[in-house]
Design a protein around this motif. Structure first.
Motif, short mmCIF file in Angstrom:
data_model
loop_
_atom_site.label_atom_id
_atom_site.label_comp_id
_atom_site.label_asym_id
_atom_site.label_seq_id
_atom_site.Cartn_x
_atom_site.Cartn_y
_atom_site.Cartn_z
N LEU A 10 27.48 62.74 -95.39
CA LEU A 10 26.60 61.82 -96.11
C LEU A 10 27.15 61.63 -97.52
N SER A 11 27.24 60.40 -97.96
CA SER A 11 27.74 60.19 -99.32
C SER A 11 26.61 60.45 -100.30
N GLY A 12 26.99 60.79 -101.52
CA GLY A 12 25.98 60.99 -102.54
C GLY A 12 25.21 59.70 -102.80
N GLU A 13 25.96 58.61 -102.79
CA GLU A 13 25.34 57.31 -103.07
C GLU A 13 24.22 56.96 -102.10
N ILE A 49 27.96 66.94 -97.97
CA ILE A 49 27.31 65.94 -98.80
C ILE A 49 28.17 65.62 -100.02
N GLY A 50 28.20 64.34 -100.39
CA GLY A 50 28.99 63.89 -101.54
C GLY A 50 28.22 64.02 -102.85
N GLY A 51 28.80 63.49 -103.89
CA GLY A 51 28.17 63.63 -105.21
C GLY A 51 28.23 62.36 -106.04
N GLY A 52 28.69 61.27 -105.41
CA GLY A 52 28.92 60.01 -106.13
C GLY A 52 27.70 59.42 -106.82
N ILE A 54 25.83 61.06 -108.66
CA ILE A 54 25.68 61.77 -109.94
C ILE A 54 26.96 61.70 -110.77
N PHE A 55 28.08 62.07 -110.17
CA PHE A 55 29.32 62.04 -110.94
C PHE A 55 30.55 61.96 -110.04
N ARG A 56 31.49 61.14 -110.45
CA ARG A 56 32.79 61.07 -109.78
C ARG A 56 33.88 61.35 -110.79
N GLY A 74 32.14 66.65 -110.53
CA GLY A 74 31.78 65.98 -109.27
C GLY A 74 31.42 66.97 -108.19
N MET A 75 32.19 68.06 -108.11
CA MET A 75 31.89 69.08 -107.08
C MET A 75 30.53 69.71 -107.34
N LEU A 76 30.23 69.95 -108.61
CA LEU A 76 28.91 70.51 -108.93
C LEU A 76 27.80 69.53 -108.57
N ALA A 77 28.09 68.24 -108.72
CA ALA A 77 27.10 67.23 -108.34
C ALA A 77 26.74 67.35 -106.86
N THR A 78 27.73 67.67 -106.04
CA THR A 78 27.44 67.81 -104.60
C THR A 78 26.52 69.01 -104.34
N VAL A 79 26.59 70.00 -105.22
CA VAL A 79 25.73 71.17 -105.06
C VAL A 79 24.26 70.77 -105.29
N ALA A 130 30.19 71.58 -102.75
CA ALA A 130 31.34 71.76 -103.65
C ALA A 130 32.64 71.27 -103.03
N GLY A 131 32.53 70.36 -102.09
CA GLY A 131 33.71 69.73 -101.50
C GLY A 131 34.67 70.74 -100.93
N THR A 132 35.95 70.56 -101.23
CA THR A 132 36.96 71.50 -100.77
C THR A 132 37.16 72.63 -101.79
N GLY A 133 36.52 72.46 -102.96
CA GLY A 133 36.72 73.44 -104.03
C GLY A 133 37.93 73.13 -104.90
N ASN A 134 38.61 72.04 -104.60
CA ASN A 134 39.82 71.67 -105.35
C ASN A 134 39.71 70.28 -105.94
N PRO A 135 40.19 70.13 -107.18
CA PRO A 135 40.22 68.78 -107.75
C PRO A 135 41.20 67.89 -106.98
N TYR A 136 41.12 66.62 -107.18
CA TYR A 136 41.97 65.60 -106.54
C TYR A 136 41.67 65.42 -105.06
N PHE A 137 40.57 65.99 -104.59
CA PHE A 137 40.17 65.72 -103.21
C PHE A 137 38.81 65.03 -103.22
N THR A 138 38.36 64.64 -102.06
CA THR A 138 37.05 63.99 -101.95
C THR A 138 36.19 64.77 -100.97
N1 UDP Z 1 35.47 66.31 -105.65
C1 UDP Z 1 36.63 67.05 -105.82
N2 UDP Z 1 37.13 67.78 -104.77
C2 UDP Z 1 36.53 67.79 -103.54
C3 UDP Z 1 35.37 67.02 -103.36
C4 UDP Z 1 34.86 66.29 -104.41
O1 UDP Z 1 37.20 67.05 -106.90
O2 UDP Z 1 37.02 68.48 -102.63
C5 UDP Z 1 34.88 65.59 -106.79
C6 UDP Z 1 35.53 64.25 -107.08
O3 UDP Z 1 35.57 64.07 -108.47
C7 UDP Z 1 34.55 63.27 -106.45
C8 UDP Z 1 33.22 63.94 -106.70
O4 UDP Z 1 33.51 65.32 -106.55
O5 UDP Z 1 34.61 62.00 -107.07
C9 UDP Z 1 32.10 63.52 -105.78
O6 UDP Z 1 32.53 63.50 -104.45
P1 UDP Z 1 32.74 62.13 -103.62
O7 UDP Z 1 33.25 61.07 -104.54
O8 UDP Z 1 33.55 62.45 -102.43
O9 UDP Z 1 31.25 61.81 -103.20
P2 UDP Z 1 30.67 60.61 -102.31
O10 UDP Z 1 31.56 59.40 -102.51
O11 UDP Z 1 30.68 61.06 -100.89
O12 UDP Z 1 29.29 60.43 -102.83
#
Ligand code: UDP
Length: 235
Positions: A10-13, A49-52, A54-56, A74-79, A130-138
């Motif tokens: 599920l996307s954050g949006e 779950i995503g975090g978009g 709240i923060f990307r 962004g990862m914290l936003a997913t939390v 918290a996504g994958t726990g690594n920056p530069y991923f989604t």
């Molecule tokens: N993010 C990250 N590593 C990850 C997953 C997420 O750095 O493994 C960060 C990234 O900045 C991303 C933000 O968390 O823009 C929110 O996640 P995402 O954009 O995937 O959320 P969604 O589009 O699903 O709402």
């Protein structure tokens, strides 16, 4: 039921509902209700779950925030989103566990594959945050990764649209919805299903992806039952 164990992305949006920021409780409960329905039918379901909403990280970096710093934000936003979803599910008497890729033991278990699988076997919904726990991923990549790790049969990408079209349906009236498409065609036609990293992971490990409209009642149940309501991407 066609799919016994699945991973729902599920996307954050999607949580913003009518608004453009934050979490709409109505939407949250709607999703929780959909999940409850399939869990009661015996489906094993994990959620990324995503975090978009709240923060990307990327949009932050356009405004001068360091990319890595922004990605962690962004990862914290997913939390936050995961905790909201957990609360809605538990309010509906669905057992859940939150597992995080960044340690924060007061709030959530750390991600441990075997534990996640055990929770699923016991009928608990596992929410990965918290996504994958690594920056530069989604979080799409987190969805592919976790799906592979827990042995999910399918990745369900719940969106606002009901599948993949030959063109943008909002701009082109002749756009047709595809019921099935191969990984190869998605790649060759550069169709936007998931970002490339996420897509490649799913493709190489042969985990099919279903894109479907999560906002329609009973759709999650229908997808798990194998009804053709979205687009299936597979080998
Ligand atoms: N993010 C990250 N590593 C990850 C997953 C997420 O750095 O493994 C960060 C990234 O900045 C991303 C933000 O968390 O823009 C929110 O996640 P995402 O954009 O995937 O959320 P969604 O589009 O699903 O709402």
């Amino acid at each position: 039921m066609k799919y016994k164990r699945s991973l729902l992305k599920l996307s954050g949006e999607s949580l913003t509902g009518e608004g453009s920021f934050g979490i709409d409780p109505k939407r949250l409960y709607q999703y929780a209700q959909e999940v409850k329905q399939v869990v009661e039918m015996g489906a094993q379901i994990a959620i990324v779950i995503g975090g978009g909403n709240i923060f990307r990280g990327l949009s932050g970096s356009n405004h001068g925030i360091d990319r890595v710093q922004g990605d962690y934000m962004g990862m914290l936003a997913t939390v936050i989103n995961g905790m909201a979803l957990q609360w809605a599910l538990e309010d509906l008497r669905v057992d859940t566990r939150l597992q995080t890729a960044i340690r924060m033991e007061q709030l959530a278990e750390s991600f441990i594959k075997r534990r996640a699988v055990r929770h699923l076997e016991k009928g608990r919904v596992v929410i990965f945050v918290a996504g994958t726990g690594n920056p530069y991923f989604t979080t799409d990549t987190a969805a592919s990764l976790r799906a592979i790790e827990i042995g999910a049969e399918v990745i369900l990408k719940g969106t606002r649209v009901d599948g993949i079209y030959t063109a943008d349906p909002e701009k082109n009236h002749n756009a047709e919805k595809l019921e099935n498409i191969s990984f190869e065609d998605v790649y060759n036609k550069r169709l936007n299903v998931m970002d490339m990293t996420a897509f490649t992971l799913s493709c190489e490990n042969n985990v099919p992806i279903i894109i479907f409209d999560m906002n329609k009642k009973n759709n999650l149940k229908k997808v798990l039952a194998g009804e053709n309501i979205g687009t299936l991407v597979s080998k």
